[in-house]
Design a protein around this motif. Structure first.
Motif, PDB file in Angstrom:
ATOM      1  N   VAL A  23       0.720  -1.332   0.130  1.00 40.26           N
ATOM      2  CA  VAL A  23      -0.128  -0.048   0.319  1.00 40.26           C
ATOM      3  C   VAL A  23       0.966   1.192   0.119  1.00 40.26           C
ATOM      4  CG1 VAL A  23      -1.855  -1.019   1.126  1.00 40.26           C
ATOM      5  CG2 VAL A  23      -0.265   0.053   2.271  1.00 40.26           C
ATOM      6  N   GLU A  24       2.070   1.310   0.768  1.00 38.24           N
ATOM      7  CA  GLU A  24       2.873   2.425   0.675  1.00 38.24           C
ATOM      8  C   GLU A  24       3.298   2.986  -0.936  1.00 38.24           C
ATOM      9  OE1 GLU A  24       5.030   2.961   5.025  1.00 38.24           O
ATOM     10  OE2 GLU A  24       5.492   0.998   3.715  1.00 38.24           O
ATOM     11  N   ARG A  25       3.245   2.145  -1.849  1.00 39.72           N
ATOM     12  CA  ARG A  25       3.518   2.285  -3.164  1.00 39.72           C
ATOM     13  C   ARG A  25       2.499   2.975  -3.914  1.00 39.72           C
ATOM     14  NH1 ARG A  25       8.379   3.017  -1.787  1.00 39.72           N
ATOM     15  NH2 ARG A  25       9.469   0.866  -1.675  1.00 39.72           N
ATOM     16  N   TYR A  26       1.101   2.767  -3.327  1.00 37.51           N
ATOM     17  CA  TYR A  26      -0.165   3.340  -4.184  1.00 37.51           C
ATOM     18  C   TYR A  26       0.143   4.966  -4.699  1.00 37.51           C
ATOM     19  CZ  TYR A  26      -2.936  -0.514  -2.603  1.00 37.51           C
ATOM     20  OH  TYR A  26      -3.484  -1.781  -2.269  1.00 37.51           O
ATOM     21  N   PRO A  27       0.668   5.594  -4.045  1.00 36.21           N
ATOM     22  CA  PRO A  27       0.882   7.012  -4.876  1.00 36.21           C
ATOM     23  C   PRO A  27       1.795   6.859  -6.168  1.00 36.21           C
ATOM     24  CG  PRO A  27       1.036   7.110  -2.338  1.00 36.21           C
ATOM     25  CD  PRO A  27       1.077   5.614  -2.557  1.00 36.21           C
ATOM     26  N   GLU A  28       2.736   5.898  -6.259  1.00 33.11           N
ATOM     27  CA  GLU A  28       3.475   5.691  -7.349  1.00 33.11           C
ATOM     28  C   GLU A  28       2.426   5.398  -8.484  1.00 33.11           C
ATOM     29  OE1 GLU A  28       6.525   3.240  -6.746  1.00 33.11           O
ATOM     30  OE2 GLU A  28       7.101   4.089  -4.869  1.00 33.11           O
TER      31      GLU A  28
END
Length: 146
Positions: A23-28
Motif C-alpha cells: 500500500v505504501e507504493r500506491y501514490p506511485e
C-alpha cells in the motif's frame, strides 16, 4: 456505491498479492493517492493512514487491512468521510503463472460537502483499478511476468 470487477492476470497470485498489499507504493501509480503510511504492521494485519488529493481537497482517512497471503485482502474503514468502506480482494490460481482477481468495493459516504467530489473521484477510480494494477505489474515484472 458498490463495484465488483473480475480479471485474469498473466501473473502468479503471489506477484499480484504482493503488489496489492504494498500500500505504501500506491501514490506511485494510483491517481489521487498522495501519501500512504503504515501505522502498525503485524503478520496478517496492517493499520494504514492514507491521503487522497482531489483537485484542491486533501482527504485523510485510516483503514485496517487483513491479509491472507496470496488468497485475499480485506480492507475496511469507518473513518470520515466514509460511513463505511469495505474492499475485498480475492486471488485464485488459474494454472501456471495466471491469477483470477476479484475486487469488490462497498462505499457508503457520509453526507457533507465532500460527498459529491469524493463520490465522483471514487467512481472513476473503481472503473480503472484493475487496469492500473495490471500496468504496475508489467512495470515491476516485465511483459513476460519475470
Amino acid at each position: 456505491m458498490r463495484h465488483r470487477e473480475v480479471k485474469i492476470f498473466s501473473r502468479s497470485c503471489e506477484q499480484v498479492f504482493a503488489v496489492v498489499a504494498d500500500v505504501e507504493r500506491y501514490p506511485e501509480f494510483l491517481p489521487g493517492w498522495s501519501e500512504v503510511r503504515i501505522l502498525r504492521s503485524e503478520s496478517d494485519r496492517l493499520e494504514v493512514e492514507q491521503w487522497l488529493r482531489i483537485a484542491l481537497l486533501r482527504i485523510r482517512f485510516r483503514s485496517v487491512a487483513r491479509l491472507e497471503c496470496c488468497r485475499q485482502i480485506f480492507i475496511e474503514s469507518r473513518d470520515a468521510p466514509f460511513g463505511n468502506m469495505t474492499i475485498r480482494w480475492r486471488f485464485e490460481p488459474q494454472g501456471e503463472g495466471r491469477c483470477r482477481v476479484c475486487v469488490e468495493i462497498g462505499l457508503d459516504l457520509r453526507a457533507g460537502p465532500l460527498k459529491g467530489p469524493l463520490q465522483n473521484f471514487l467512481r472513476g477510480s473503481c472503473s480503472t483499478l484493475l487496469h492500473l494494477f495490471e500496468e504496475r505489474l508489467e512495470k515491476l515484472y516485465g511483459h513476460d511476468g519475470r
